[in-house]
Structures are given as C-alpha cells and as structure tokens.
Design an enzyme around this catalytic site. Structure first.
Site, PDB file in Angstrom:
ATOM      1  N   ARG A  53      67.549  28.011   8.083  1.00 31.99           N
ATOM      2  CA  ARG A  53      67.029  27.970   9.450  1.00 31.99           C
ATOM      3  C   ARG A  53      65.828  27.033   9.510  1.00 31.99           C
ATOM      4  O   ARG A  53      65.060  26.913   8.554  1.00 31.99           O
ATOM      5  CB  ARG A  53      66.629  29.384   9.871  1.00 31.99           C
ATOM      6  CG  ARG A  53      66.147  29.558  11.311  1.00 31.99           C
ATOM      7  CD  ARG A  53      67.235  29.381  12.322  1.00 31.99           C
ATOM      8  NE  ARG A  53      66.893  29.980  13.613  1.00 31.99           N
ATOM      9  CZ  ARG A  53      67.382  29.570  14.779  1.00 31.99           C
ATOM     10  NH1 ARG A  53      68.222  28.543  14.830  1.00 31.99           N
ATOM     11  NH2 ARG A  53      67.055  30.183  15.903  1.00 31.99           N
ATOM     12  N   THR A 324      76.586  25.489  18.984  1.00 31.20           N
ATOM     13  CA  THR A 324      76.470  25.747  17.563  1.00 31.20           C
ATOM     14  C   THR A 324      77.849  25.485  16.989  1.00 31.20           C
ATOM     15  O   THR A 324      78.763  25.095  17.717  1.00 31.20           O
ATOM     16  CB  THR A 324      75.981  27.208  17.378  1.00 31.20           C
ATOM     17  OG1 THR A 324      74.731  27.335  18.030  1.00 31.20           O
ATOM     18  CG2 THR A 324      75.858  27.639  15.949  1.00 31.20           C
ATOM     19  N   ILE A 343      72.063  23.041  16.227  1.00 33.77           N
ATOM     20  CA  ILE A 343      70.888  22.259  16.646  1.00 33.77           C
ATOM     21  C   ILE A 343      70.421  22.745  18.014  1.00 33.77           C
ATOM     22  O   ILE A 343      69.611  22.110  18.667  1.00 33.77           O
ATOM     23  CB  ILE A 343      71.161  20.739  16.677  1.00 33.77           C
ATOM     24  CG1 ILE A 343      72.401  20.400  17.503  1.00 33.77           C
ATOM     25  CG2 ILE A 343      71.275  20.185  15.272  1.00 33.77           C
ATOM     26  CD1 ILE A 343      72.605  18.900  17.695  1.00 33.77           C
ATOM     27  N   ASN A 344      70.961  23.881  18.462  1.00 32.79           N
ATOM     28  CA  ASN A 344      70.633  24.567  19.710  1.00 32.79           C
ATOM     29  C   ASN A 344      71.375  23.959  20.895  1.00 32.79           C
ATOM     30  O   ASN A 344      72.587  24.064  20.967  1.00 32.79           O
ATOM     31  CB  ASN A 344      69.124  24.628  19.948  1.00 32.79           C
ATOM     32  CG  ASN A 344      68.729  25.777  20.878  1.00 32.79           C
ATOM     33  OD1 ASN A 344      69.394  26.797  20.923  1.00 32.79           O
ATOM     34  ND2 ASN A 344      67.667  25.606  21.619  1.00 32.79           N
ATOM     35  N   ASP A 366      64.004  28.688  20.642  1.00 32.42           N
ATOM     36  CA  ASP A 366      64.467  30.008  20.224  1.00 32.42           C
ATOM     37  C   ASP A 366      63.312  30.966  19.927  1.00 32.42           C
ATOM     38  O   ASP A 366      63.538  32.157  19.722  1.00 32.42           O
ATOM     39  CB  ASP A 366      65.365  29.897  18.993  1.00 32.42           C
ATOM     40  CG  ASP A 366      66.803  29.559  19.375  1.00 32.42           C
ATOM     41  OD1 ASP A 366      67.064  29.405  20.574  1.00 32.42           O
ATOM     42  OD2 ASP A 366      67.651  29.454  18.480  1.00 32.42           O
ATOM     43  N   SER A 395      67.454  34.170  15.548  1.00 35.20           N
ATOM     44  CA  SER A 395      68.760  33.587  15.852  1.00 35.20           C
ATOM     45  C   SER A 395      69.786  34.686  16.063  1.00 35.20           C
ATOM     46  O   SER A 395      69.626  35.817  15.581  1.00 35.20           O
ATOM     47  CB  SER A 395      69.209  32.693  14.698  1.00 35.20           C
ATOM     48  OG  SER A 395      70.555  32.281  14.855  1.00 35.20           O
TER      49      SER A 395
END
Length: 519
Positions: A53, A324, A343-344, A366, A395
């Site tokens: 992460r 994602t 990478i969101n 996030d 996450s």
C-alpha cells in the site's frame, strides 16, 4: 499463463501479470500505485499478506486538504501531485519475486516491458476512459494517451517508451531501480516542480510490510483474507459471523436479503469508526473480528424492520476509488495468489512524471481529510484514518482464499467501497454451489452504512422483492450501471473440477491450463 507454462510458480505469474496490468490497464493500477498480495505456499502451508500500500509523504499533515474555512477541498486530494502518496507496487513486485518466485525479476518484467515499448491495441473500455478523463490528464500523460491531440480510439496502438525505460530500471536493479537513482530523481523533480510534497527520502524509506492474514470461519469454511490497513477482512469476519448467529439461509428470500443488508450496515459502521493503519493507530482487531462482537451486532438486528444508520452509534464517513484491478492465480503445486492493485480514481491523480511514463496515484483521498467528510466514493472515516507522515490509508481491497467441503476458492475484485460486498456475495454463491461463470456474473447489491441506501444493479432482485424490502424500511437506489470486476479460481478436488472465471463486466479472462494433483 505463459510464465507458468515456462515453469514459473504462482508467485512468478502474479508478479508478471501485475506488471503487465500496470502497462495495459492504466485506469486501474500501475507503478505509481500500490496493492495487496495474499500468498499461500503449498510446500509448507505458509500464508502471508504482502502490504504494498502507498504511504503518505513525510511532509503530509492532517489538515493539508482543508480550505481557509476548514472544509475539505476534494479537488486537491484527487487531482494533481498533491494527491499522490508514495507508490508501493514496484517494491512489492521486487519483494515477491525475490522471496517467493523461482524466476529472475528481469524475466518476469520482460512481457510488460515489451507491451510498453512495442505497444498494444487499445480496447473500447480504455478508449472511453481516456476520452472521459482527458481534462484531468497532465501534459505528459496527454502526450501518451492523446498523441495527436485527441484521445486514442479503440483499435489504436498505445506505446509507452518512457514506462518501458522505468520498468527496465526495476528489472535491472530491483527495488533500487525505482526508489533510488534516475527514476527516483525524475519522479521527485516532477513532483516538486508542480507543488507536491515528495522528497528523495520519502522514496528511499519506502518498505513493503509483511502481515499475518486475518483468518475467520463461516460454518465449515476457513476464510483467509486481508488484515488492516485493509478494512475488508474485518468486514468479512463480522458479516459472516453475524449471518451464522442469525441462522441465515441462502434461499433468495426477502428475509435473506434483509439480514445480509443489516449485517453489512453494521460492518461498514465499524469500518468507519475504528480502522486505520495498524502501524500508527491501535486497531482492536481481535475484538472487532471476534465472536462476541458479532453476537452483539446481530442482536441489534430487527428481522421485521430496517435499522436506520442514524440509529446506530455515530461514525464518520470515508470513500475510495473504484478503478482498481484484481488477479487470482493457482499453480499445479497448489501455490496461490489473490492480488488487488490500485491507483484509486481512473488514471490516478492524472499526473504523469515526465520521462518516467508513471501515472501517480491519488490514494491520499483514501485518508479521512476531515472526520466525517466523505471521499470520492461516499465513504467516511474517523481519527484512526487521519493523515499522518508515512502512514498508509485505509483500503477496502479484499483478496481472499476460502477452503471448505467444496474445495478451494481464490477471489477478489476492484470496486472501491463495494469490494467487500462483492467478495462476500461471491463467497456465499460459491458455498451455495454455483459454478465459476455464474458467480462472477451474478447481479449485486450493496450497503455501506452511509449513505443509508441499498444500491442495486439493474437486474438485482425482482420487483416483488424490491417492494418487500422497501416495506421493511430500506431505501433502494437502483443503478443504471454495473460495478466490479470479480476474478475467481475454483478447485473442487472431489469432483476433479478446476475453473477460472473473469467478470463479464470487464475485459479480463479466466483460463485453465493445468491438471491439479489430488490433495
């Protein structure tokens, strides 16, 4: 599949596939992002959660996205370099290859380097994403995805020579090829020139963290899943244990849907209140995932009425991106990997560091920019997920394994806040005996505590079921779109059946090319 055919194991295959996706699916993952890799080694039963992460830069601070009035400025946490956390995927690929793979990293990255250098054909989904996100892309990104000034159409050849160069540095030098030297220098210079917070020290100090997977049970099934800083495993433990306490039956009835929704509501409430990076905040993991807590949650469920989320103990909200990606791998020796990467938002922050081909993530969104303020996906978060230097944002990515009377399931999906509910519904469908193709295609519902609505895909539930749920007090929100991209491998030794399936909502593929030995 090529890597395994040439003698590589599941860990080799996962590294190669992760790197290839970083090239051909820039909307979902990439070297500028991060992810979680759940591994099972068959030779000794060893299981580990590889946490790649992203981490907040050293100069990040709690209030960095608040405006002059103290309100969150969502644009700054989602677009441009200020939204970017320090990437973890390159470190994770090098880590897994070195410790668990059987082939050299350079060999595993060679296909990705070829796709970047020589190009690949743009599919319709990628072409639509480029067109939709064109205004968010930096000038360097536009040169890649809009080389003639217009978004690349379906059928066009997409070449990324700078990305091929970056991948080559990693292939030659491993971890140091990205976090030190020429690549790191170009990344930091690009970020500094455009108002970001990265420093060379931020990159040098990035490290993968190996964590103990969270293990929970549902009836006769052992579920191995993601621990914090993922919220997924805790939510799976809470939902499955609540259903067990309630005597839940998978019969498709209105009561079955009602109880599932209520269990989800309570799990997502705890997510918002308690979870964050366990290296920074105390997470009461044993209590939250324990049986006594599940009993307490289940006891608050009214079988005849929906519980308004406002009636539960208050918790702030949190959101995260849906773009994602996930891959599931099982090899002939029984080694397996479930990997979810991100990478969101689509194309991350939209910023590409010139000379690297690397799109930077916007995972800083996030974090909880301000307690109670929702992110891009409507989730809320509390103090546990507040921004801090070098901290990892919470996450929902939930790579998981399930073992039970039927056999083995390897499962995961993209989908932001909906990941957890999709994995839960996929596991329940597998336990019920559905085949792999049916599981990934099932219509989906979702509830995440706040906003207090039941989201439904267009073909989820019939009109009578919807009316009955509404009569119980549920507020339904049908969606015109479909979400997720579930990827599963299912092995049933007793029947000698091995299946792999990819969600028809996406452009992935499931394939079987091995014969599994008897357990």
């Amino acid at each position: 599949m090529q890597v395994m055919a040439e003698g590589g194991n599941a860990f080799d295959a996962a590294v190669a596939a992760s790197a290839a996706l970083a090239v051909v699916e820039p909307t979902g993952s990439g070297l500028g992002g991060g992810g979680f890799w759940l591994l099972h080694r068959a030779s000794d039963g060893f299981e580990v959660f590889v946490d790649g992460r992203e981490t907040a830069p050293g100069r990040a601070h709690r209030d960095m996205y608040l405006d002059a009035e103290g309100k969150p400025d969502e644009r700054r946490s989602r677009d441009g370099v200020l939204a970017a956390a320090i990437p973890g995927e390159p470190a994770a690929l090098a880590w897994i290859a070195q410790r668990y793979g059987s082939k050299p990293l350079a060999e595993l990255l060679a296909p990705a380097i070829g796709y970047a250098r020589d190009g690949f054909t743009v599919d319709g989904k990628l072409a639509a994403a480029i067109a939709a996100q064109r205004d968010r892309l930096s000038w360097a990104a536009r040169k890649v995805f809009m080389p003639e000034g217009e978004p690349l159409p379906a059928g066009a050849l997409l070449r990324q020579p700078d990305l091929a160069w970056t991948l080559t540095q990693i292939a030659e030098r491993g971890h140091a090829g990205f976090y030190e030297g020429a690549v790191a220098q170009r990344l930091v210079q690009a970020v500094e020139r455009t108002g970001g917070l990265w420093t060379a020290e931020d990159l040098r100090r990035y490290r993968v963290v190996e964590r103990t997977p969270l293990v929970t049970w549902f009836r006769a099934h052992r579920i191995v899943t993601a621990p914090p800083p993922s919220a997924g495993g805790v939510a799976l433990a809470q939902v499955f244990q609540q259903l067990e306490v309630l005597g839940w039956r998978d019969d498709g009835s209105v009561e079955a849907h009602h109880l599932l929704i209520e269990a989800l509501r309570r799990a997502y409430r705890d997510r918002a209140a308690y979870l964050g990076d366990p290296d920074f905040v105390p997470v009461p993991l044993m209590r939250l995932s324990g049986r006594s807590h599940a009993v307490a949650l289940a006891s608050s469920i009214d079988r005849a009425r929906a519980t308004p989320s406002a009636a539960l103990p208050p918790a702030p909200l949190f959101t995260e991106g849906t773009h994602t990606t996930h891959l599931s791998v099982l090899d002939a020796q029984g080694n397996r990997v479930a990997a979810t990467l991100s990478i969101n938002l689509p194309f991350g922050s939209g910023f590409m560091a010139p000379g690297t081909g690397v799109l930077l993530n916007d995972e800083m969104d996030d974090f909880a920019a301000s307690p109670g303020a929702p992110n891009a996906y409507g989730l809320v978060g509390a103090q546990a997920n507040a921004i801090a230097p070098y901290k990892r944002p919470l996450s929902s990515m939930t790579p998981s394994f399930v073992e039970g009377p039927r056999g083995l399931l390897v499962i995961g999906t993209p989908g932001g806040s909906r990941i957890i509910t999709m994995v839960i519904q996929g596991i329940l469908a597998w336990i019920a005996g559905l085949d792999a193709d049916s599981i990934v295609a099932l219509p989906r519902l979702h509830h995440q505590y706040l906003p207090d609505v039941v989201q439904l895909e267009a073909d989820a539930l019939d009109p009578a079921q919807r009316m009955a749920l509404a009569a119980l007090g549920h507020r339904l929100q049908p969606s015109d779109g479909r979400w997720g991209n579930l990827q599963i491998v299912s092995w049933e030794p007793a029947r000698d059946v091995l299946q792999a399936a990819s969600d028809p909502r996406g452009v992935g593929h499931g394939a079987v090319a091995i014969t599994m030995p008897a357990p």
